[in-house]
Design a protein around this motif. Structure first.
Motif, PDB file in Angstrom:
ATOM      1  N   TYR A 187      -3.328   6.399   2.724  1.00 52.29           N
ATOM      2  CA  TYR A 187      -2.446   5.231   2.732  1.00 52.29           C
ATOM      3  C   TYR A 187      -1.002   5.687   2.712  1.00 52.29           C
ATOM      4  N   ARG A 188      -0.173   4.995   3.467  1.00 48.78           N
ATOM      5  CA  ARG A 188       1.276   5.190   3.300  1.00 48.78           C
ATOM      6  C   ARG A 188       1.989   3.869   3.535  1.00 48.78           C
TER       7      ARG A 188
ATOM      8  N   ASN B  64       2.136  -1.648   5.421  1.00 48.44           N
ATOM      9  CA  ASN B  64       1.058  -0.797   4.907  1.00 48.44           C
ATOM     10  C   ASN B  64       0.364  -0.124   6.087  1.00 48.44           C
TER      11      ASN B  64
ATOM     12  N   ASP C 146      -2.098  -0.137  -1.959  1.00 47.66           N
ATOM     13  CA  ASP C 146      -2.765   1.131  -1.685  1.00 47.66           C
ATOM     14  C   ASP C 146      -4.212   1.009  -2.154  1.00 47.66           C
TER      15      ASP C 146
END
Lengths: 139, 112
Positions: free
Chosen positions: A122-123, A129, A86
């Motif tokens: 971000y996830r 990613n 992340d």
């Protein structure tokens, strides 16, 4: 009106030039000002290079890039199958106030992208990613 | 990526081409290191042609600043586009490397 550019690249440095060429043509078609093209190139380079350099323990992997250009916003999505990373929390903080001799030579890329883009998120989804970036500086 | 170099006294003047990115930063670093003479007292990086620079390019500029500091030489940059100037400011480079409007001004400041 909105237009999209989707491409897949391999985790090899030479792929950067293919990204720049495709983005330049897309930006010309969408009449982006030069400052916008600069910012999009920068975001794509910094984040894909991070994945190329640190995302895997070797081997060639794929990175997916999706750009969506609308009159009031450009959205970038970058998807890779590297280790969870992340950039909003895991990237080292740059020391932008340090003197020449004390300044570390890395850590600026994510800082530049975060500062220049209007949104960054971000996830982790499954084993991938997903980074989403938005700029509204289209005009 | 190719650089062009000239000298004014003990000041080296280097003009960059239009992009310093992750794909060519290494080449820029090698060319720049080869151009610097141990007797140089100053280096002006003329960025007039530079339309794009990423952190890979900034890294080379910072390494060069460190190298020059070790030989008691100074670095200055000039002729930045708005976008390049923004990247310099966000990175804090404008605080450690003098930024000038043009080459003559930068060279004069280093000669002082």
């Amino acid at each position: 009106m909105s237009a999209e550019l989707n491409m897949k690249i391999e985790t090899r440095l030479e792929e950067l030039n293919r990204v720049f060429d495709a983005v330049r043509k897309f930006g010309e078609q969408e009449s982006w000002p030069s400052e916008t093209l600069f910012m999009i190139d920068l975001a794509l380079e910094e984040l894909t290079l991070n994945t190329m350099n640190y995302g895997h323990d070797g081997g060639i992997h794929e990175i997916e890039i999706a750009l969506k250009s609308e009159p009031d916003a450009i959205t970038i999505e970058i998807i890779d199958d590297g280790r969870p990373f992340d950039p909003l929390h895991d990237a080292p903080k740059p020391q932008v106030g340090a003197a020449i001799e004390d300044r570390p030579v890395g850590g600026l890329g994510v800082h530049l992208v975060r500062t220049m883009m209007d949104e960054m998120s971000y996830r982790r989804e499954g084993d991938k990613n997903h980074i989403t970036l938005v700029t509204r500086k289209v005009q | 990526m190719a650089i062009s170099t000239s000298r004014e006294g003990q000041t080296l003047i280097v003009k960059t081409e239009d992009r310093i990115d992750g794909a060519n930063a290494r080449e820029f670093q090698v060319d720049l290191e080869a151009a610097i003479d141990p007797n140089d007292r100053g280096l002006v990086l003329d960025l007039e042609q530079l339309s794009y620079v990423s952190s890979a390019g900034l890294r080379v500029i910072l390494l060069t600043a460190k190298t020059l500091r070790k030989q008691n030489a100074k670095l200055a940059v000039c002729s930045l586009s708005d976008s390049v100037r923004e990247v310099f400011e966000i990175s804090g480079f404008d605080k450690i490397i003098p930024v000038h409007d043009n080459q003559a001004e930068a060279a004069a400041a280093l000669a002082d």
